[in-house]
Scaffold this motif. Sequence first.
Motif, PDB file in Angstrom:
ATOM      1  N   UNK A  98      35.880  27.459   2.987  1.00 54.85           N
ATOM      2  CA  UNK A  98      34.542  27.659   3.544  1.00 54.85           C
ATOM      3  C   UNK A  98      33.858  26.312   3.806  1.00 54.85           C
ATOM      4  N   UNK A  99      33.974  25.389   2.864  1.00 53.40           N
ATOM      5  CA  UNK A  99      33.353  24.076   3.042  1.00 53.40           C
ATOM      6  C   UNK A  99      33.987  23.317   4.202  1.00 53.40           C
ATOM      7  N   UNK A 100      35.301  23.415   4.326  1.00 61.10           N
ATOM      8  CA  UNK A 100      35.968  22.752   5.450  1.00 61.10           C
ATOM      9  C   UNK A 100      35.517  23.360   6.770  1.00 61.10           C
ATOM     10  N   UNK A 101      35.355  24.687   6.781  1.00 55.90           N
ATOM     11  CA  UNK A 101      34.861  25.336   7.996  1.00 55.90           C
ATOM     12  C   UNK A 101      33.464  24.878   8.361  1.00 55.90           C
ATOM     13  N   UNK A 102      32.592  24.719   7.365  1.00 52.51           N
ATOM     14  CA  UNK A 102      31.238  24.222   7.622  1.00 52.51           C
ATOM     15  C   UNK A 102      31.297  22.795   8.173  1.00 52.51           C
ATOM     16  N   UNK A 103      32.204  21.992   7.629  1.00 55.33           N
ATOM     17  CA  UNK A 103      32.336  20.613   8.114  1.00 55.33           C
ATOM     18  C   UNK A 103      32.777  20.586   9.578  1.00 55.33           C
ATOM     19  N   UNK A 104      33.716  21.451   9.939  1.00 47.53           N
ATOM     20  CA  UNK A 104      34.170  21.476  11.331  1.00 47.53           C
ATOM     21  C   UNK A 104      33.092  22.045  12.254  1.00 47.53           C
ATOM     22  N   UNK A 152      35.032  14.666  24.358  1.00 46.97           N
ATOM     23  CA  UNK A 152      35.286  16.022  24.854  1.00 46.97           C
ATOM     24  C   UNK A 152      36.579  16.587  24.258  1.00 46.97           C
ATOM     25  N   UNK A 153      37.622  15.761  24.172  1.00 47.88           N
ATOM     26  CA  UNK A 153      38.873  16.219  23.583  1.00 47.88           C
ATOM     27  C   UNK A 153      38.700  16.519  22.095  1.00 47.88           C
ATOM     28  N   UNK A 154      37.936  15.681  21.401  1.00 49.82           N
ATOM     29  CA  UNK A 154      37.690  15.945  19.978  1.00 49.82           C
ATOM     30  C   UNK A 154      36.868  17.216  19.801  1.00 49.82           C
ATOM     31  N   UNK A 155      35.938  17.468  20.701  1.00 47.50           N
ATOM     32  CA  UNK A 155      35.168  18.714  20.650  1.00 47.50           C
ATOM     33  C   UNK A 155      36.097  19.920  20.763  1.00 47.50           C
ATOM     34  N   UNK A 156      37.068  19.849  21.655  1.00 51.39           N
ATOM     35  CA  UNK A 156      38.037  20.927  21.783  1.00 51.39           C
ATOM     36  C   UNK A 156      38.812  21.131  20.484  1.00 51.39           C
ATOM     37  N   UNK A 157      39.234  20.038  19.862  1.00 51.59           N
ATOM     38  CA  UNK A 157      39.966  20.132  18.592  1.00 51.59           C
ATOM     39  C   UNK A 157      39.093  20.775  17.517  1.00 51.59           C
ATOM     40  N   UNK A 158      37.820  20.384  17.460  1.00 52.45           N
ATOM     41  CA  UNK A 158      36.915  20.947  16.459  1.00 52.45           C
ATOM     42  C   UNK A 158      36.715  22.443  16.675  1.00 52.45           C
ATOM     43  N   UNK A 159      36.561  22.865  17.928  1.00 53.32           N
ATOM     44  CA  UNK A 159      36.380  24.287  18.219  1.00 53.32           C
ATOM     45  C   UNK A 159      37.633  25.068  17.820  1.00 53.32           C
ATOM     46  N   UNK A 160      38.804  24.545  18.147  1.00 54.06           N
ATOM     47  CA  UNK A 160      40.046  25.229  17.789  1.00 54.06           C
ATOM     48  C   UNK A 160      40.186  25.335  16.279  1.00 54.06           C
ATOM     49  N   UNK A 161      39.834  24.292  15.558  1.00 49.38           N
ATOM     50  CA  UNK A 161      39.929  24.352  14.095  1.00 49.38           C
ATOM     51  C   UNK A 161      38.971  25.389  13.520  1.00 49.38           C
ATOM     52  N   UNK A 162      37.786  25.520  14.090  1.00 49.76           N
ATOM     53  CA  UNK A 162      36.857  26.556  13.635  1.00 49.76           C
ATOM     54  C   UNK A 162      37.450  27.945  13.863  1.00 49.76           C
ATOM     55  N   UNK A 163      38.051  28.143  15.020  1.00 49.37           N
ATOM     56  CA  UNK A 163      38.683  29.436  15.311  1.00 49.37           C
ATOM     57  C   UNK A 163      39.828  29.711  14.334  1.00 49.37           C
ATOM     58  N   UNK A 165      40.132  28.590  11.278  1.00 47.34           N
ATOM     59  CA  UNK A 165      39.576  28.898   9.961  1.00 47.34           C
ATOM     60  C   UNK A 165      39.067  30.333   9.911  1.00 47.34           C
ATOM     61  N   UNK A 166      38.391  30.773  10.965  1.00 50.38           N
ATOM     62  CA  UNK A 166      37.897  32.150  11.012  1.00 50.38           C
ATOM     63  C   UNK A 166      39.057  33.142  10.946  1.00 50.38           C
ATOM     64  N   UNK A 167      40.164  32.823  11.590  1.00 51.59           N
ATOM     65  CA  UNK A 167      41.323  33.710  11.596  1.00 51.59           C
ATOM     66  C   UNK A 167      42.205  33.550  10.368  1.00 51.59           C
ATOM     67  N   UNK A 168      41.831  32.646   9.463  1.00 51.35           N
ATOM     68  CA  UNK A 168      42.627  32.454   8.255  1.00 51.35           C
ATOM     69  C   UNK A 168      43.942  31.742   8.490  1.00 51.35           C
ATOM     70  N   UNK A 169      44.029  30.932   9.533  1.00 51.95           N
ATOM     71  CA  UNK A 169      45.248  30.212   9.880  1.00 51.95           C
ATOM     72  C   UNK A 169      45.132  28.753   9.441  1.00 51.95           C
ATOM     73  N   UNK A 170      46.278  28.072   9.252  1.00 49.10           N
ATOM     74  CA  UNK A 170      46.231  26.640   8.915  1.00 49.10           C
ATOM     75  C   UNK A 170      45.570  25.839  10.032  1.00 49.10           C
ATOM     76  N   UNK A 171      44.888  24.795   9.651  1.00 51.88           N
ATOM     77  CA  UNK A 171      44.251  23.925  10.631  1.00 51.88           C
ATOM     78  C   UNK A 171      45.298  23.169  11.439  1.00 51.88           C
ATOM     79  N   UNK A 172      44.853  22.574  12.527  1.00 51.30           N
ATOM     80  CA  UNK A 172      45.755  21.741  13.318  1.00 51.30           C
ATOM     81  C   UNK A 172      46.275  20.598  12.455  1.00 51.30           C
ATOM     82  N   UNK A 173      47.569  20.454  12.407  1.00 56.71           N
ATOM     83  CA  UNK A 173      48.173  19.416  11.587  1.00 56.71           C
ATOM     84  C   UNK A 173      48.601  19.893  10.228  1.00 56.71           C
TER      85      UNK A 173
END
Length: 215
Positions: A98-104, A152-163, A165-173
């Motif tokens: 949850x904390x990692x999701x808030x950070x992203x 802009x590319x980092x924004x895309x990475x952050x959005x994907x990581x949030x998605x 986390x919501x789906x309960x999947x491992x983060x990028x990397x």
Amino acid sequence: MNSTSPTERVDVLRRIASVITVPLGALASLSTIAIMVAITVDVVVRNLGGRSVPGLLEMSESALVATVFLGLAYAGATNAHVAVDLLTAALRPAVARVLIGIAWLGAVAVSVWFVVATLQRALQSTAANELRQGLVDWPVWPARWLIVIGFAAFLLVAVINVVLIVRGQPLLGEDDVDPDLAATQQARTASPPADPAAVRRDDHSTHHRPEEGSR
């Protein structure tokens, strides 16, 4: 009817991140090499001829911008960014998640702000044909667009990581962890602690009896 499964949609997100961030990471690496070559050539020429090569310093400054901002998204997509996990490592995995999701989520908000601000500045710089005056007049506006692309590319990475986390999947990397190491860590976590009494009995039974010839 849409037959795409959630797993396939997650894989698509990961592929999108890879397609965008890997070339940017490669360009950042090439920019680092260009800086090294430019500095080496400039030092050699200065020592031999007593003067710098016109344009090398300005080119190195632009290459440094590419190294920093084009590599930003690649670091986020490969989980290679600087992280201090002293707090999250001591928490339960669900709470840490949850904390990692808030950070992203915070990273998404800040990245949107950076993209908008740098985009406006890049448009102004391009319209004014902004130059850096030195040994040569070096255009600054291309480097400002590199900053926009990087954020802009980092924004895309952050959005994907949030998605993810919501789906309960491992983060990028996180899915690139060595499977043998992960299995070893999981086995250590799952194995019950050894019985101290049993350990003492085993240690006592393994003592070597003195040989008859030594009596």
